[in-house]
Design a protein around this motif. Structure first.
Motif, PDB file in Angstrom:
ATOM      1  N   PHE A   2       0.859  -1.182   0.000  1.00  0.00           N
ATOM      2  CA  PHE A   2       0.000   0.000   0.000  1.00  0.00           C
ATOM      3  C   PHE A   2       0.897   1.234   0.000  1.00  0.00           C
ATOM      4  O   PHE A   2       2.109   1.110   0.192  1.00  0.00           O
ATOM      5  CB  PHE A   2      -0.959  -0.005   1.196  1.00  0.00           C
TER       6      PHE A   2
ATOM      7  N   LEU B 238      -8.010   6.962   4.109  1.00  0.00           N
ATOM      8  CA  LEU B 238      -7.832   5.758   3.305  1.00  0.00           C
ATOM      9  C   LEU B 238      -8.505   6.043   1.963  1.00  0.00           C
ATOM     10  O   LEU B 238      -9.726   6.257   1.921  1.00  0.00           O
ATOM     11  CB  LEU B 238      -8.519   4.588   4.044  1.00  0.00           C
ATOM     12  N   ASP B 239      -7.699   6.099   0.918  1.00  0.00           N
ATOM     13  CA  ASP B 239      -8.213   6.520  -0.391  1.00  0.00           C
ATOM     14  C   ASP B 239      -8.998   7.833  -0.267  1.00  0.00           C
ATOM     15  O   ASP B 239     -10.065   8.002  -0.860  1.00  0.00           O
ATOM     16  CB  ASP B 239      -9.097   5.434  -1.014  1.00  0.00           C
TER      17      ASP B 239
ATOM     18  N   ALA C 149      -5.792  -2.034   4.513  1.00  0.00           N
ATOM     19  CA  ALA C 149      -5.112  -0.980   3.751  1.00  0.00           C
ATOM     20  C   ALA C 149      -4.464  -1.527   2.479  1.00  0.00           C
ATOM     21  O   ALA C 149      -3.905  -0.760   1.697  1.00  0.00           O
ATOM     22  CB  ALA C 149      -4.060  -0.300   4.627  1.00  0.00           C
TER      23      ALA C 149
ATOM     24  N   ASP D 167      -3.395  -2.488  -1.049  1.00  0.00           N
ATOM     25  CA  ASP D 167      -3.681  -1.906  -2.372  1.00  0.00           C
ATOM     26  C   ASP D 167      -4.386  -0.554  -2.282  1.00  0.00           C
ATOM     27  O   ASP D 167      -5.042  -0.135  -3.230  1.00  0.00           O
ATOM     28  CB  ASP D 167      -4.524  -2.872  -3.224  1.00  0.00           C
ATOM     29  N   ARG D 168      -4.274   0.115  -1.156  1.00  0.00           N
ATOM     30  CA  ARG D 168      -4.946   1.403  -1.012  1.00  0.00           C
ATOM     31  C   ARG D 168      -3.935   2.488  -0.641  1.00  0.00           C
ATOM     32  O   ARG D 168      -2.767   2.194  -0.394  1.00  0.00           O
ATOM     33  CB  ARG D 168      -6.069   1.290   0.036  1.00  0.00           C
ATOM     34  N   GLU D 169      -4.424   3.724  -0.613  1.00  0.00           N
ATOM     35  CA  GLU D 169      -3.550   4.850  -0.278  1.00  0.00           C
ATOM     36  C   GLU D 169      -3.903   5.367   1.112  1.00  0.00           C
ATOM     37  O   GLU D 169      -5.053   5.705   1.376  1.00  0.00           O
ATOM     38  CB  GLU D 169      -3.742   5.989  -1.284  1.00  0.00           C
TER      39      GLU D 169
END
Lengths: 138, 237
Positions: free
Chosen positions: A18, A64-65, A79, A81-83
Motif C-alpha cells: 500500500f 484511506l483513499d 489498507a 492496495d490502497r492509499e
C-alpha cells in the motif's frame, strides 16, 4: 517443541502492499494487527494518536483513499492496495498545507493531541466542498 | 489490543456458509468491524477466525425493482447516505443513516453488520420495522426471507442460523401519500431512544389509513408500538 509448533501454526501472515503518504510500502501483517499500530510502531509515523480507542474521538484519524477512518479500530490488512494519508503527508515539499497554516494562524488547538485528526477530517470536507456552510462544517 | 485470530476470505456466499458450518462458534463473520472489533478489543468476545465477507462483490448493491428497494448487506452507511436512488425514494432512510455514529464509522460500517450485531442501541432496525422491510438470508443451497420483526431475537442475538449469512434488505417503497420519519435522542453518538413513524393517508389526505410506530433502544430489540398505532382512529388532520 510442541508449543513452538502450535504457536507457529497459529500465526498467519498476510503480505500487503500500500502507499503511505505517497511512498510504496510492502510489509507482512498478522490479521489482528491494527492500522494505527502499523503506522506508529512499524512505520514510525507517530502523528496519528491512540486516545479513546473506540472510534469516537478522531485522534487516530487517517485517510484511506481520501476518506477518513479510525485507524485504532481498522485492521491493517484493510489498507492493502490502497492509499493511506497521515498527518505527516499533508505538507508538500516542505510547505504546510493551507489548513495547517490556518490552524496555526487562528490558534486552532487545545492541547494539540487530536489536531492531526481535525486537520485530516477538515481536509476531507474541503476537498469535497470548498465552501461549506456552518451547518455543513458541524 | 486484539488477541490473535486467523482470517478467512471467501469469495462467495456458499464458501462463507461452508466455513461457518465447519468452524461453528469459533468463527464470526467480519464486514466493517466497527462493532465487532470494539467488543474483541475489550475482550468481551474472542473468535479463532474472522470470516471477511467483503470479497463477495455482489453484496453491496442498491437497486430498485417493482416497488421495492434492495440494499445489499455490505453497503456501508456512507454508501447509503450518498445513494441518489435512496435520496429520491427513501429520504427518511438517508436521514437516519447520515446521523449514525460519525463519519469514520459510516465509512466502514455496513448496514448488514449493524443489523447482525443486534446492538440494542442502534438506529436502522427501528426504522426498517415501520418500513416493512424483509431481510434476505442465505446459506449453501438455500435462501429465505425474514420479516424484520422476526430477525431480532434478543440483545446481540438474531434469528440467523450459525451457517447463515444476511445478504440484503428489501424495503417496499412507502405507499402514497405517506410520510416517514425517524428521530433519536441520545448523548453523543449512541441513541438512548429511537422512534420511527410511517403514516399513510387516504387519497384525500384528510385521514390516516395506517400508522406504524416503532421504538428502539428502549428494550433488547426494537419493536412496534401497537398501542400508539391504534391512536390513529380518532385523528383527523
Amino acid at each position: 517443541m510442541r508449543n513452538t509448533l502450535s504457536k507457529r501454526k497459529a500465526t498467519q501472515i498476510i503480505p500487503i502492499s500500500f502507499t503511505v503518504n505517497g511512498t510504496w510500502q510492502e510489509i507482512d501483517v498478522e490479521p489482528q494487527e491494527l492500522l494505527l499500530d502499523v503506522i506508529r510502531d512499524r512505520l514510525g509515523l507517530t502523528g496519528s494518536k491512540r486516545s479513546c480507542d473506540m472510534q469516537v474521538c478522531g485522534a487516530c484519524t487517517v485517510l484511506l483513499d481520501g476518506r477518513p477512518v479510525s485507524s485504532c479500530t481498522l485492521l491493517a490488512f484493510e489498507a492493502r492496495d490502497r492509499e493511506v494519508l497521515t498527518i505527516e503527508g499533508v505538507a508538500q515539499n516542505g510547505r504546510l498545507h493551507p489548513l495547517q497554516e490556518a490552524f496555526i494562524e487562528k490558534g486552532g488547538f487545545q492541547c494539540g493531541f487530536c489536531t492531526p485528526g481535525m486537520i485530516l477530517t477538515a481536509k476531507v470536507l474541503l476537498d469535497g466542498n470548498p465552501d461549506p456552510s456552518e451547518a455543513e462544517v458541524i | 489490543m486484539l488477541r490473535r485470530f486467523r482470517l478467512e476470505e471467501p469469495e462467495s456466499v456458499d464458501e462463507t456458509s461452508d466455513l461457518l458450518a465447519r468452524y461453528g462458534e469459533s468463527a464470526k463473520i467480519y464486514a466493517g468491524g466497527t462493532e465487532l472489533l470494539l467488543a474483541m478489543k475489550e475482550g468481551l468476545v474472542h473468535y479463532e477466525r474472522l470470516v471477511n465477507i467483503k470479497k463477495i462483490r455482489s453484496l453491496d448493491q442498491i437497486t430498485t425493482e417493482n416497488g421495492f428497494i434492495h440494499i445489499g448487506a455490505l453497503s456501508t452507511h456512507r454508501k447509503l447516505v450518498e445513494s441518489s436512488l435512496l435520496r429520491e425514494r427513501l429520504p427518511a432512510l438517508v436521514g437516519m443513516e447520515s446521523d449514525i455514529a460519525n463519519i469514520r464509522v459510516r465509512e466502514v460500517g455496513t448496514l448488514g453488520g449493524n443489523l447482525c450485531f443486534a446492538e440494542p442501541h442502534a438506529d436502522p432496525g427501528t426504522l426498517l420495522l415501520v418500513l416493512g422491510a424483509r431481510l434476505f438470508a442465505a446459506k449453501r443451497s438455500s435462501n429465505r426471507e425474514i420479516p424484520v420483526e422476526q430477525f431480532f431475537v434478543d440483545a446481540y442475538e438474531t434469528c440467523l442460523e450459525p451457517d447463515e449469512i444476511l445478504t440484503g434488505v428489501r424495503v417496499p417503497l412507502p405507499p402514497r401519500p405517506s410520510g416517514v420519519a425517524y428521530l433519536k435522542f441520545g448523548y453523543l453518538e449512541r441513541p438512548s431512544v429511537g422512534v420511527a413513524v410511517r403514516v399513510t393517508l387516504d387519497q384525500t389526505r384528510e385521514s390516516i389509513v395506517e400508522a406504524r410506530v416503532a421504538v428502539g433502544c428502549a428494550g433488547p430489540v426494537p419493536r412496534r408500538v401497537e398501542e400508539a398505532e391504534r391512536l390513529r382512529q380518532p385523528v383527523l388532520l
